[in-house]
Design a protein around this motif. Structure first.
Motif, PDB file in Angstrom:
ATOM      1  N   LEU A  99      -7.114  -1.295   8.514  1.00  0.00           N
ATOM      2  CA  LEU A  99      -6.893  -0.831   7.973  1.00  0.00           C
ATOM      3  C   LEU A  99      -7.458  -1.350   6.130  1.00  0.00           C
ATOM      4  N   ASN A 119      -8.949   0.699   3.548  1.00  0.00           N
ATOM      5  CA  ASN A 119      -8.422   0.952   1.720  1.00  0.00           C
ATOM      6  C   ASN A 119      -9.587   0.813   0.657  1.00  0.00           C
ATOM      7  N   ASN A 147       0.959  -0.930   0.257  1.00  0.00           N
ATOM      8  CA  ASN A 147      -0.476  -0.165   0.283  1.00  0.00           C
ATOM      9  C   ASN A 147       0.494   1.305  -0.512  1.00  0.00           C
ATOM     10  N   LEU A 183       0.621   4.715   2.104  1.00  0.00           N
ATOM     11  CA  LEU A 183       0.497   4.967   3.550  1.00  0.00           C
ATOM     12  C   LEU A 183       0.964   5.738   3.688  1.00  0.00           C
ATOM     13  N   THR A 213      -5.259   5.397  11.034  1.00  0.00           N
ATOM     14  CA  THR A 213      -4.428   4.257  10.966  1.00  0.00           C
ATOM     15  C   THR A 213      -3.880   4.308  11.720  1.00  0.00           C
ATOM     16  N   THR A 248      -5.249  -3.043  13.739  1.00  0.00           N
ATOM     17  CA  THR A 248      -4.938  -1.895  13.129  1.00  0.00           C
ATOM     18  C   THR A 248      -4.688  -2.240  11.795  1.00  0.00           C
ATOM     19  N   HIS A 249      -4.451  -3.735  11.226  1.00  0.00           N
ATOM     20  CA  HIS A 249      -4.539  -4.386   9.695  1.00  0.00           C
ATOM     21  C   HIS A 249      -5.712  -4.488   9.461  1.00  0.00           C
ATOM     22  N   THR A 272      -7.128   8.276   5.918  1.00  0.00           N
ATOM     23  CA  THR A 272      -6.787   7.108   6.178  1.00  0.00           C
ATOM     24  C   THR A 272      -5.786   6.381   6.391  1.00  0.00           C
ATOM     25  N   THR A 273      -4.078   7.378   6.571  1.00  0.00           N
ATOM     26  CA  THR A 273      -3.080   7.303   7.091  1.00  0.00           C
ATOM     27  C   THR A 273      -3.020   7.635   8.169  1.00  0.00           C
TER      28      THR A 273
END
Length: 104
Positions: free
Chosen positions: A96, A100, A36, A39, A49, A92-93, A45-46
């Protein structure tokens, strides 16, 4: 003099804890940034996250006692920090992955 040495020791331990957490943060974003690359750009989004990783990481480290460095034996510290890190990375994944966006 004794209290000054104690304060210095607490400061050094705090800096080591901060460096450890920063390295975990860098490793997480380094690994997931491979697939990604966006990121590494500042985006909503970043930001979400990063905040998720930091807040969840600090909370889980506190809950599992991962920051009791210097006051307990090393084996329980390693196990609690590993558990907290794995749970932080998984949540967190997941977050994400949900945020995403696909380009299809």
């Amino acid at each position: 003099m004794h209290s000054m040495i104690k304060k210095l020791k607490r400061t050094v331990v705090f800096i080591l804890k901060l460096a450890l957490f920063a390295s975990l943060f860098g490793i997480f974003f380094g690994i997931f940034g491979i697939n990604n690359p966006w990121l590494f750009n500042l985006s909503r989004t970043t930001g979400v996250t990063m905040v998720t990783f930091v807040v969840l990481g600090i909370a889980l480290m506190s809950v599992y006692g991962g920051y009791s460095i210097g006051s307990t034996k090393s084996k329980p510290i390693v196990h609690s920090m590993a558990l907290a890190t794995i749970m932080t990375d998984l949540v967190t994944h997941l977050q994400l992955s949900i945020m995403n966006t696909s380009e299809k």
